[in-house]
Structure formats: structure tokens, C-alpha cells
Design a protein around this motif. Structure first.
Motif, PDB file in Angstrom:
ATOM      1  N   GLY A 118       1.266  50.682   3.874  1.00  0.00           N
ATOM      2  CA  GLY A 118       0.484  49.672   4.562  1.00  0.00           C
ATOM      3  C   GLY A 118      -0.922  50.117   4.868  1.00  0.00           C
ATOM      4  O   GLY A 118      -1.811  49.293   5.045  1.00  0.00           O
ATOM      5  N   THR A 144      -0.671  46.053   5.266  1.00  0.00           N
ATOM      6  CA  THR A 144      -0.112  45.619   6.548  1.00  0.00           C
ATOM      7  C   THR A 144      -0.939  46.099   7.727  1.00  0.00           C
ATOM      8  O   THR A 144      -1.011  45.433   8.766  1.00  0.00           O
ATOM      9  CB  THR A 144       1.327  46.138   6.730  1.00  0.00           C
ATOM     10  OG1 THR A 144       1.321  47.578   6.675  1.00  0.00           O
ATOM     11  CG2 THR A 144       2.239  45.599   5.652  1.00  0.00           C
ATOM     12  N   ALA A 224       3.158  46.660  13.028  1.00  0.00           N
ATOM     13  CA  ALA A 224       3.855  47.161  11.845  1.00  0.00           C
ATOM     14  C   ALA A 224       4.273  48.616  12.039  1.00  0.00           C
ATOM     15  O   ALA A 224       3.479  49.442  12.473  1.00  0.00           O
ATOM     16  CB  ALA A 224       2.954  47.034  10.621  1.00  0.00           C
ATOM     17  N   GLU A 249       5.985  41.751  11.702  1.00  0.00           N
ATOM     18  CA  GLU A 249       5.299  41.913  10.424  1.00  0.00           C
ATOM     19  C   GLU A 249       6.008  41.251   9.251  1.00  0.00           C
ATOM     20  O   GLU A 249       5.371  40.604   8.417  1.00  0.00           O
ATOM     21  CB  GLU A 249       5.078  43.400  10.113  1.00  0.00           C
ATOM     22  CG  GLU A 249       6.359  44.230  10.120  1.00  0.00           C
ATOM     23  CD  GLU A 249       6.133  45.654   9.648  1.00  0.00           C
ATOM     24  OE1 GLU A 249       5.221  45.881   8.829  1.00  0.00           O
ATOM     25  OE2 GLU A 249       6.882  46.551  10.088  1.00  0.00           O
ATOM     26  N   TRP A 250       7.319  41.407   9.113  1.00  0.00           N
ATOM     27  CA  TRP A 250       8.007  40.974   7.900  1.00  0.00           C
ATOM     28  C   TRP A 250       8.856  39.724   8.132  1.00  0.00           C
ATOM     29  O   TRP A 250       9.375  39.483   9.218  1.00  0.00           O
ATOM     30  CB  TRP A 250       8.924  42.078   7.364  1.00  0.00           C
ATOM     31  CG  TRP A 250       8.293  43.415   7.151  1.00  0.00           C
ATOM     32  CD1 TRP A 250       8.645  44.582   7.744  1.00  0.00           C
ATOM     33  CD2 TRP A 250       7.203  43.739   6.269  1.00  0.00           C
ATOM     34  NE1 TRP A 250       7.854  45.604   7.303  1.00  0.00           N
ATOM     35  CE2 TRP A 250       6.968  45.125   6.390  1.00  0.00           C
ATOM     36  CE3 TRP A 250       6.417  42.990   5.390  1.00  0.00           C
ATOM     37  CZ2 TRP A 250       5.968  45.772   5.675  1.00  0.00           C
ATOM     38  CZ3 TRP A 250       5.423  43.645   4.671  1.00  0.00           C
ATOM     39  CH2 TRP A 250       5.202  45.007   4.813  1.00  0.00           C
ATOM     40  N   GLY A 263       3.064  38.582   7.184  1.00  0.00           N
ATOM     41  CA  GLY A 263       2.866  39.828   6.443  1.00  0.00           C
ATOM     42  C   GLY A 263       3.096  39.650   4.960  1.00  0.00           C
ATOM     43  O   GLY A 263       3.313  38.546   4.456  1.00  0.00           O
ATOM     44  N   THR A 264       3.051  40.769   4.282  1.00  0.00           N
ATOM     45  CA  THR A 264       3.250  40.816   2.839  1.00  0.00           C
ATOM     46  C   THR A 264       4.654  40.361   2.478  1.00  0.00           C
ATOM     47  O   THR A 264       5.601  40.552   3.241  1.00  0.00           O
ATOM     48  CB  THR A 264       3.054  42.267   2.346  1.00  0.00           C
ATOM     49  OG1 THR A 264       1.771  42.722   2.762  1.00  0.00           O
ATOM     50  CG2 THR A 264       3.168  42.366   0.844  1.00  0.00           C
TER      51      THR A 264
END
Length: 326
Positions: A118, A144, A224, A249-250, A263-264
Motif C-alpha cells: 500500500g 492504500t 489501513a 479499507e477493504w 479502497g482497492t
């Protein structure tokens, strides 16, 4: 020389390279280091294998994968894990997280390394540039670390009445202070006060939420961290118990009951790790493979959790969500 001796010598000479070859791995081995437990990363590991297959490699058929994990946020274990994998004569070393990537680079300057991280790999000294990494290292930049201010903004839009927001960081995670600095710079623009909280063990979580409630923070940003991801179920239970709106984050946080995440797309990033590992096994060099920057970001809202918290989601927030969990 008698004929029998000659045959013996020839036979021994022929057998030597066969014996030497027998000491080598029967198929190429990929070493794989990650933060958190293998169990909590099962979906991402499966996505990694999808990427490997896209490159023509299937575990057990033409490649072996040796997994090592630093569970419980014990990032200081990565140098030992890297050394252990190098003793296995790995052909490629995959390292997921900032600390794993730095440990891998410190362990070898010759074995190809594919990182997933990240933090900024250029700023951390892993590669010379994103387009021309150089050396034996390339990988996937999850991007991130730079998203905490964006998450704080989304949380403010979701809970505009919260004048104090708590921010949870893991002090053992190398980007933690940068994360805190980013949200401290963003907070005045949003007109909110910040309450900085720290946890590097699951036993810290109860005290974190007690402090949050005592100081009347109206919402929580969980920054994160691989450790927080590995302990996400406990964090979600405490957030629900104390009725704290939180952003993570996720997507996996929101899917498991968290209010929202930004987030990603993690599975896509792990798939790309597998693709790069496979390309290197086929002969491409890390120095020639540009660092891939994640471009797929997801904003996910859990409507059931919002309802349980008594929140009315602003139409503008709902309109920008990439996924809504009923």
C-alpha cells in the motif's frame, strides 16, 4: 584400460549430472510472504492462483507455492521468513505488505521479487521509478496509504453531525504516522476534531472503544493495516456493540457487517501479483516490468448496518457507491 572399467567410468559420468539434477526442485517454487493469517487471506490467495493460471502455471502441476505468514501483526518476523524461503531455492519471491517487501529486498539482490503493497515503493526505496523499477524488484502498488483523507471525507459525508472523529492506527505498521498526518491535515477542511487512537494487539481494542465512547467521538476511521484486516471480525463486533459508524479499507469489512469501506479491489490486485510471478517464471525480468498501480477503487455501503445504526444515508453518498449490500 579394461572394457569393464571404461563402462564404469562412462556410467558414473552419465549418472553425475542426473544426480545433480535430482537435487534441484522438480518444478519452480514461488515463495509467498504475507501479513496476517493464511485463513483470513484465502480469497486473495485464490485470486493469486487465478493470475498464475492466466500465465500458464497451476500449483501442483508445473509450479509449487510455499506460503509463509506473519500472523498477529508480527511484522518483525519477515526477515526470518524471507531467509527461510530463500533456503527453499525459490525462483520468485512474492511479498505482500510494506514490511514484507522491505524484508525481501534486504534478503536478496538476485532472486526476483514481486511485491504487493500500500505504501509508495519509490519513496520506500524499493524501486527507482514506477515505469523503470530496475534491479530485481517490481510489483503491484495497492495505493492504500494515500486514501485515508478520502475515507475521512466519506465518513464525514455519511455522518455530518459528528464533530469529533476517532482515527485508529497500528503503530507497528510502517506507514502509520503518515496516515495520521494525512487525516490531521484533512480534518480542518472538514471542520472536525480528531481523536487519535492506537492499537497493535487485539487486547488493545476494548480500551480503544472505551476511549472513543468516553470522549464522545461520533464516528471512527480504521486506517489501513494488515493487522486490522486480520482482526476485522473483532473490530466489527465492537463497532456494532457500541453503535459506532465506521469506515474501513477493504470491501471485506463491509461484506462482514461494517458500515462502509473504500479502497482497492484487493482480489484484482492479488490476481495481478500472480500474473507478474508467472511472467517472471517464463523469463521476463523484474527490471523490465513496470510497477502496476491499482486503478480499481470501490466504495461499498452496508445498508443493513446503516439501518441498525439509525443512519439515513444522504442521497449524494448513496449515488457514488460502487456497491450496496442489502
Amino acid at each position: 584400460m579394461r572394457r569393464r572399467e571404461f563402462i564404469t567410468l562412462i556410467g558414473g559420468a552419465a549418472a553425475w549430472p542426473l544426480a545433480a539434477r535430482g537435487q534441484q526442485p522438480a518444478m519452480p517454487v514461488i515463495g509467498f510472504m504475507l501479513a496476517g493469517s493464511v485463513r483470513t487471506r484465502s480469497q486473495q490467495i485464490a485470486a493469486f492462483h487465478v493470475g498464475l493460471k492466466e500465465s500458464g502455471y497451476v500449483e501442483g502441476q508445473n509450479v509449487a507455492v510455499e506460503l509463509r505468514s506473519a500472523e498477529g501483526g508480527q511484522f518483525d518476523r519477515f526477515p526470518a521468513l524471507a531467509a527461510d524461503l530463500l533456503r527453499q531455492q525459490v525462483a520468485v519471491l512474492v511479498a505482500v505488505s510494506n514490511d514484507a517487501a522491505l524484508a525481501a529486498k534486504g534478503a536478496t539482490a538476485t532472486i526476483p521479487i514481486v511485491f504487493g503493497m500500500g505504501g509508495d515503493p519509490v519513496a520506500l526505496g524499493l524501486v527507482r521509478s514506477l515505469n523503470r523499477p530496475g534491479g530485481n524488484v517490481t510489483g503491484i502498488y495497492f495505493f492504500t496509504q494515500g486514501l485515508e483523507a478520502k475515507r475521512l471525507g466519506l465518513l464525514h459525508e455519511m455522518v455530518p453531525t459528528a464533530t469529533t472523529m476517532a482515527v485508529l492506527i497500528n503503530p507497528n505498521y510502517s506507514p502509520a504516522e503518515n496516515q495520521l498526518r494525512d487525516v490531521q491535515e484533512a480534518a480542518p477542511r472538514l471542520g472536525v476534531q480528531l481523536l487519535a487512537l492506537r492499537a497493535n494487539a487485539e487486547s488493545d481494542f476494548d480500551a480503544v472503544f472505551a476511549s472513543l465512547i468516553r470522549q464522545r467521538a461520533g464516528a471512527l476511521l480504521v486506517c489501513a493495516s494488515p493487522f486490522f484486516f486480520s482482526r476485522r471480525q473483532r473490530l466489527l463486533v465492537l463497532a456494532a456493540r457500541h453503535a459506532v459508524p465506521a469506515i474501513y479499507e477493504w470491501r471485506e469489512f463491509a461484506a462482514a457487517g461494517g458500515l462502509m469501506s473504500y479502497g482497492t479491489n484487493l482480489n484484482d490486485a492479488y490476481r495481478q501479483l500472480g500474473v507478474y510471478a508467472g511472467r517472471i517464471l517464463k523469463g521476463e525480468k523484474p527490471a523490465d516490468l513496470p510497477v502496476v498501480q491499482s486503478t480499481r477503487f470501490e466504495f461499498v455501503i452496508n445498508l443493513s448496518t446503516a439501518k441498525a445504526l439509525g443512519l439515513t444515508i444522504p442521497p449524494g453518498v448513496l449515488a457514488i457507491a460502487d456497491a450496496v449490500i442489502e
